[in-house]
Design a protein around this motif. Structure first.
Motif, mmCIF file in Angstrom:
data_model
loop_
_atom_site.group_PDB
_atom_site.id
_atom_site.type_symbol
_atom_site.label_atom_id
_atom_site.label_comp_id
_atom_site.label_asym_id
_atom_site.label_seq_id
_atom_site.Cartn_x
_atom_site.Cartn_y
_atom_site.Cartn_z
ATOM 1 N N ASN A 121 0.826 -1.218 0.000
ATOM 2 C CA ASN A 121 0.000 0.000 0.000
ATOM 3 C C ASN A 121 0.853 1.258 0.000
ATOM 4 O O ASN A 121 0.528 2.238 -0.665
ATOM 5 C CB ASN A 121 -0.948 0.014 1.203
ATOM 6 C CG ASN A 121 -2.100 -0.945 1.032
ATOM 7 O OD1 ASN A 121 -2.399 -1.379 -0.079
ATOM 8 N ND2 ASN A 121 -2.749 -1.301 2.129
ATOM 9 N N LYS A 124 2.130 1.719 -3.487
ATOM 10 C CA LYS A 124 1.047 2.217 -4.353
ATOM 11 C C LYS A 124 0.795 3.694 -4.089
ATOM 12 O O LYS A 124 0.576 4.476 -5.024
ATOM 13 C CB LYS A 124 -0.242 1.427 -4.097
ATOM 14 C CG LYS A 124 -0.211 0.023 -4.637
ATOM 15 C CD LYS A 124 -1.491 -0.713 -4.287
ATOM 16 C CE LYS A 124 -1.422 -2.172 -4.668
ATOM 17 N NZ LYS A 124 -2.610 -2.921 -4.233
ATOM 18 N N LEU A 125 0.825 4.084 -2.829
ATOM 19 C CA LEU A 125 0.608 5.483 -2.466
ATOM 20 C C LEU A 125 1.705 6.368 -3.034
ATOM 21 O O LEU A 125 1.437 7.450 -3.573
ATOM 22 C CB LEU A 125 0.548 5.619 -0.945
ATOM 23 C CG LEU A 125 0.239 7.002 -0.383
ATOM 24 C CD1 LEU A 125 -1.111 7.487 -0.870
ATOM 25 C CD2 LEU A 125 0.263 6.969 1.132
ATOM 26 N N GLU A 126 2.943 5.910 -2.971
ATOM 27 C CA GLU A 126 4.051 6.675 -3.529
ATOM 28 C C GLU A 126 3.918 6.813 -5.036
ATOM 29 O O GLU A 126 4.130 7.890 -5.595
ATOM 30 C CB GLU A 126 5.391 6.023 -3.181
ATOM 31 C CG GLU A 126 5.760 6.156 -1.725
ATOM 32 C CD GLU A 126 7.003 5.352 -1.349
ATOM 33 O OE1 GLU A 126 7.400 5.449 -0.182
ATOM 34 O OE2 GLU A 126 7.565 4.645 -2.209
ATOM 35 N N ARG A 127 3.546 5.710 -5.706
ATOM 36 C CA ARG A 127 3.354 5.783 -7.165
ATOM 37 C C ARG A 127 2.219 6.740 -7.512
ATOM 38 O O ARG A 127 2.321 7.541 -8.434
ATOM 39 C CB ARG A 127 3.054 4.391 -7.736
ATOM 40 C CG ARG A 127 4.272 3.529 -7.905
ATOM 41 C CD ARG A 127 3.979 2.309 -8.775
ATOM 42 N NE ARG A 127 2.859 1.504 -8.343
ATOM 43 C CZ ARG A 127 2.939 0.486 -7.498
ATOM 44 N NH1 ARG A 127 4.087 0.155 -6.977
ATOM 45 N NH2 ARG A 127 1.863 -0.196 -7.172
ATOM 46 N N SER A 128 1.127 6.665 -6.750
ATOM 47 C CA SER A 128 -0.006 7.555 -6.996
ATOM 48 C C SER A 128 0.387 9.015 -6.770
ATOM 49 O O SER A 128 -0.008 9.896 -7.532
ATOM 50 C CB SER A 128 -1.175 7.202 -6.076
ATOM 51 O OG SER A 128 -1.641 5.912 -6.361
ATOM 52 N N SER A 129 1.175 9.251 -5.735
ATOM 53 C CA SER A 129 1.631 10.615 -5.460
ATOM 54 C C SER A 129 2.475 11.147 -6.608
ATOM 55 O O SER A 129 2.321 12.300 -7.029
ATOM 56 C CB SER A 129 2.450 10.663 -4.171
ATOM 57 O OG SER A 129 1.647 10.341 -3.072
ATOM 58 N N ARG A 130 3.360 10.294 -7.128
ATOM 59 C CA ARG A 130 4.189 10.722 -8.265
ATOM 60 C C ARG A 130 3.322 11.017 -9.482
ATOM 61 O O ARG A 130 3.541 11.991 -10.191
ATOM 62 C CB ARG A 130 5.242 9.665 -8.594
ATOM 63 C CG ARG A 130 6.405 9.632 -7.611
ATOM 64 C CD ARG A 130 7.561 8.797 -8.130
ATOM 65 N NE ARG A 130 7.239 7.401 -8.309
ATOM 66 C CZ ARG A 130 7.373 6.470 -7.375
ATOM 67 N NH1 ARG A 130 7.846 6.787 -6.188
ATOM 68 N NH2 ARG A 130 7.056 5.210 -7.626
ATOM 69 N N ARG A 131 2.307 10.166 -9.712
ATOM 70 C CA ARG A 131 1.412 10.404 -10.849
ATOM 71 C C ARG A 131 0.625 11.693 -10.660
ATOM 72 O O ARG A 131 0.420 12.448 -11.610
ATOM 73 C CB ARG A 131 0.458 9.229 -11.030
ATOM 74 C CG ARG A 131 1.078 8.117 -11.823
ATOM 75 C CD ARG A 131 0.037 7.077 -12.200
ATOM 76 N NE ARG A 131 0.518 5.825 -11.651
ATOM 77 C CZ ARG A 131 -0.196 4.963 -10.957
ATOM 78 N NH1 ARG A 131 -1.452 5.173 -10.728
ATOM 79 N NH2 ARG A 131 0.348 3.877 -10.479
ATOM 80 N N LEU A 132 0.173 11.934 -9.437
ATOM 81 C CA LEU A 132 -0.557 13.177 -9.162
ATOM 82 C C LEU A 132 0.329 14.400 -9.388
ATOM 83 O O LEU A 132 -0.115 15.399 -9.970
ATOM 84 C CB LEU A 132 -1.084 13.184 -7.719
ATOM 85 C CG LEU A 132 -2.353 12.394 -7.478
ATOM 86 C CD1 LEU A 132 -2.646 12.336 -5.987
ATOM 87 C CD2 LEU A 132 -3.525 12.995 -8.224
#
Length: 187
Positions: A121, A124-132
């Motif tokens: 998790n 995933k949160l780090e990847r989502s943050s980078r995408r954001l």
């Protein structure tokens, strides 16, 4: 310059192979041996980070026409580095969970799955943050481009209105000239 990059690539391959081997051994060790191996892997990972910085600098010095190929190779090495770091974290956790299982019995098994789930998790949160962040950057750039386009359109509109006004003025003046009596009339 590319020969320096290729030398760095060889060093990268050698170091990552050693690290992978050591990471595989970490969960099987205990005590001082494990601590020494973890410190050794940590040191080697730092060497790889420094090596990648050198590779990045080297890529910046390569002529533009050849740079793309080296940038894609560097990108794949960065991905490999991230994978090594994840494996390193997991190998240390696996050991910790084994010790916990020995101390606490079967109840600790759920802790292992919770820890793995938490790590997944977090990733995933780090990847989502980078995408954001990337999406936000694109939105800001798009807004800037939009503002420039609107400013250009406004400027073009003003030019068109001025041209239209000149044409109307010229038409009026031409119309008056046609209605005016001709000077050189017959006697």
């Amino acid at each position: 310059m590319s020969s320096d990059f290729e030398a760095y690539e060889q060093d990268f391959g050698t170091l990552t192979a050693e690290i992978t081997n050591k990471i595989g051994r970490i969960p099987k060790l205990g005590g001082k041996e494990k601590t020494q191996l973890v410190l050794n892997v940590d040191k080697q990972l730092e060497e790889v980070r420094e090596l990648m910085e050198q590779m990045d600098l080297e890529v910046r010095e390569i002529p533009i026409q050849s740079r793309g190929m080296y940038q894609s190779r560097l990108k794949s090495y960065k991905g490999e580095m991230e994978k090594l770091e994840k494996d390193f974290k997991r190998s240390r956790i696996a050991y910790s969970d084994d010790v916990r299982n020995e101390l606490l019995g079967e109840d600790a098994g759920s802790s292992e799955s919770q820890r793995a789930h938490l790590l997944d998790n977090t990733e995933k949160l780090e990847r989502s943050s980078r995408r954001l962040e990337a999406g936000y950057q694109i939105a800001v750039e798009t807004e800037q481009v939009g503002q420039e386009i609107l400013a250009n359109l406004h400027s073009d509109r003003e030019k068109i209105q001025r041209s239209r006004d000149r044409v109307r003025t010229t038409d009026r003046q031409t119309g008056r000239a046609e209605r005016a009596p001709a000077w050189g009339g017959a006697l």
